[in-house]
Design a protein around this motif. Sequence first.
Motif, PDB file in Angstrom:
ATOM      1  N   GLU A  12       2.771  14.515 -10.602  1.00  0.00           N
ATOM      2  CA  GLU A  12       1.988  14.070  -9.469  1.00  0.00           C
ATOM      3  C   GLU A  12       0.514  14.203  -9.811  1.00  0.00           C
ATOM      4  OE1 GLU A  12       3.243  16.015  -5.798  1.00  0.00           O
ATOM      5  OE2 GLU A  12       1.173  15.745  -5.176  1.00  0.00           O
ATOM      6  N   PRO A  13      -0.261  13.143  -9.606  1.00  0.00           N
ATOM      7  CA  PRO A  13      -1.673  13.251  -9.971  1.00  0.00           C
ATOM      8  C   PRO A  13      -2.418  14.182  -9.016  1.00  0.00           C
ATOM      9  CG  PRO A  13      -1.231  11.148  -8.904  1.00  0.00           C
ATOM     10  CD  PRO A  13       0.087  11.826  -9.076  1.00  0.00           C
ATOM     11  N   ARG A  17      -0.682  -0.394 -11.996  1.00  0.00           N
ATOM     12  CA  ARG A  17      -1.147   0.326 -13.183  1.00  0.00           C
ATOM     13  C   ARG A  17      -0.190   1.442 -13.582  1.00  0.00           C
ATOM     14  NH1 ARG A  17      -6.735  -0.482 -13.582  1.00  0.00           N
ATOM     15  NH2 ARG A  17      -7.162   1.536 -14.524  1.00  0.00           N
ATOM     16  N   VAL A  18       1.002   1.438 -13.023  1.00  0.00           N
ATOM     17  CA  VAL A  18       1.900   2.575 -13.215  1.00  0.00           C
ATOM     18  C   VAL A  18       2.258   2.785 -14.693  1.00  0.00           C
ATOM     19  CG1 VAL A  18       3.947   1.165 -12.779  1.00  0.00           C
ATOM     20  CG2 VAL A  18       4.047   3.613 -12.360  1.00  0.00           C
ATOM     21  N   GLY A  19       2.288   4.042 -15.113  1.00  0.00           N
ATOM     22  CA  GLY A  19       2.688   4.397 -16.470  1.00  0.00           C
ATOM     23  C   GLY A  19       3.738   5.490 -16.426  1.00  0.00           C
ATOM     24  N   ALA A  60      -6.878  10.769  -6.490  1.00  0.00           N
ATOM     25  CA  ALA A  60      -5.664  11.345  -7.044  1.00  0.00           C
ATOM     26  C   ALA A  60      -4.909  10.241  -7.765  1.00  0.00           C
ATOM     27  CB  ALA A  60      -4.812  11.954  -5.932  1.00  0.00           C
ATOM     28  N   CYS A  61      -5.289   9.998  -9.033  1.00  0.00           N
ATOM     29  CA  CYS A  61      -4.643   8.933  -9.793  1.00  0.00           C
ATOM     30  C   CYS A  61      -4.767   9.249 -11.276  1.00  0.00           C
ATOM     31  CB  CYS A  61      -5.304   7.586  -9.484  1.00  0.00           C
ATOM     32  SG  CYS A  61      -4.549   6.207 -10.372  1.00  0.00           S
ATOM     33  N   HIS A  62      -3.660   9.023 -12.013  1.00  0.00           N
ATOM     34  CA  HIS A  62      -3.714   9.254 -13.458  1.00  0.00           C
ATOM     35  C   HIS A  62      -4.525   8.186 -14.159  1.00  0.00           C
ATOM     36  CE1 HIS A  62      -1.040  12.607 -13.386  1.00  0.00           C
ATOM     37  NE2 HIS A  62      -0.019  11.906 -12.902  1.00  0.00           N
ATOM     38  N   GLN A 119       3.886   5.067  -7.092  1.00  0.00           N
ATOM     39  CA  GLN A 119       4.325   4.483  -8.373  1.00  0.00           C
ATOM     40  C   GLN A 119       5.062   3.150  -8.251  1.00  0.00           C
ATOM     41  OE1 GLN A 119       8.102   6.590  -9.833  1.00  0.00           O
ATOM     42  NE2 GLN A 119       6.948   8.277  -8.963  1.00  0.00           N
ATOM     43  N   ASP A 120       5.930   3.020  -7.233  1.00  0.00           N
ATOM     44  CA  ASP A 120       6.740   1.805  -7.172  1.00  0.00           C
ATOM     45  C   ASP A 120       5.962   0.583  -6.704  1.00  0.00           C
ATOM     46  OD1 ASP A 120       8.970   3.074  -8.096  1.00  0.00           O
ATOM     47  OD2 ASP A 120       9.602   3.723  -6.095  1.00  0.00           O
TER      48      ASP A 120
END
Lengths: 336, 340
Positions: free
Chosen positions: A313-314, A304-306, A325-327, A299-300
């Motif tokens: 955790e995706p 594309r972090v939301g 493994a990504c939202h 995330q950091d």
Amino acid sequence: MAEAKPANAAAPETLLRVEDLRTWFHTFSGTVKAVDGVSFSVKRGEIMGLVGESGGGKSVVGFSILGLIDPPGKIESGAIEFNGENLKDAGDARLRDIRGRDIAMVFQDPMTSLNPLHTVGEQMDEMLRLHTDMDAGQRQARCVQVLEDVGISRAADRLKSYPHQFSGGMRQRVVIAIAMLAQPKLVIADEPTTALDVTIQAQILKLMRRQIRDNGASMILVTHDLAVVSEMADHITVLYCGKVVERGPTDDVIRRPSHPYTRGLIDSIPNPAHRMARLKQIPGAVPDIRKLPKGCNFQDRCPRVGTLCRESEPPLVATGARAHACHFPLKEGETE
Amino acid sequence: MTAMLQVENLHQEFRIGGSLLDRMKFADGRLRFPDTRVKAVNGVSLSVNRGEVVALVGESGCGKSTVAKTIARIYRPSQGAIRIEGEDISSYGVREMLPVRSRMQMIFQDPFASLNPRQKVRDIVAEPLLEQTQGRAARKEVAQKTLDLLARVGLNTEHAGRYPHQFSGGQRQRIGIARALSVNPGLIIADEPVSALDVSIQAQILNLMMDLRDEFGLAYLFISHDLSVVHHIADRIGVMYLGFLVETGSREKLFSAPRHPYTRALLSAAPSIEKTRPREEIELSGEVPSALDLPSGCCFRTRCPLAFERCKVERPTLKDMGDGQQVACHLTDEPERDTQ
């Protein structure tokens, strides 16, 4: 495209299946979850690339498969199924039997993986003595033949040489020869060419590919170098902070990465074909694996972090041959 | 305009063979002490203009780092001239070198070994500046400049009081860059500055180095074994093999039309994620010969797939090809032999 299921269970095409593997190190400064829920499989005859930066957990995966995790490390949970056998719960004696004969390992530094006090011939002979019932003459013949296969001339003479009498590239050839001696079904190569020069690296990679194909073996190629993986591997699994973030067929993943980390890794490599004034960089650094954030580990550093990424955790979602493994995965053709 | 750095016919030999006792030998009825010489650099000439990035590439043992260290006068050259803005520093002593060092600084490969573990970051970065002014610089100014430098390379004020072991490899390399910048040099010699770093960090450092070049008009002599990095950063490139410069040229020329068989082999050996790239397959057999015992004639002939008789007897010299490229290969005289 759905993956073809093997027609019957008696001849499975999957050689190695690692399911939800967790290898943790319990240190005084906290638990290091070096491998935390890693799953992948290796088919017969396949080269699987395990990619990631330092601290990604890729080497620990290799060591876990061979049962080479020493305290304070421990395989907490998960399954390692090799050729239909559960390796995680196999005893030491059984593992010793398997190591070298069924699963061989090639390490990064050929000087430390060869014993400096014994000749190359003695070290090769030991492998055959332990794992086959050949007599001395047959063993000698086999050693000479395998050394010649890896491109060492005057093999019979060179058997009497000590490791320090070989150059770096030649030593790595010897290590590969030892790995191939007992005709293993799986070779785990941990950064096999990282210590070598680029022209020697090209020779060794070519040799390894030929050896694997000729022997009908499979290989797990552990490396930080995406370029090496893209030239060698059929499938690729990308690790970040001990977790699989993406996997799939190599060309597909490299041309159309879904995970922003994979995209970032690919863009970080200067590419002579598309030179840009500035490289795309992944901001920040790999987080301390003892203090991972809640939610996604990336995330950091992610463009594309939301809010969802900071909360949950995706999970690893599979679509056809690919998984990520990504939202907020990248769609095809998206660059950022 | 005089070049920032000009090197002419640089030679560097090292004597090895140990102590007098180790070398002692009886020959022809007399006691002798023969020594063995490694010829690490054999007649390298190059120049770096203001604001220009010149890269030296080659495999381990080709002498590229020795060239860098000799120019930085960590070694004294065996032969040849090194001119910094026209001033020949090849025979300078330590004291004479001091003012030169404010014009030329070095960044090292290993960010773990090149920072003093017992010094705080602020002292590491301030040291060259204090050294240059022999301690007379106003403390306040130095402290402020140190913080500015740290900010410029992407670190913050609270980092100044920490020790090197509290930083990651990429951050340490930033500290090394800040230290080099502290005396406002015109030339930075960077010896494999990114090869110990992970790719994502490598990109950050390369971008930082390019930004600093634009901002301060720095010139770099960039040493690397990684062709893709060199292609990204360099304006001009020199390819080294066994202490010889075998080819030089602009980035575009060298990558699109390499002429020396070794350059061609290097380019075709480099793995790439780009599958579509047309590939000339020159595969090298064997390994680099020892620098203790250089081959006769061309240094590359023992591994060259195109070598012929002349390569054995005559050492090729760098020849200007008319388009800014220079090549040391007999094939340039006899192109019909180039069958690859």
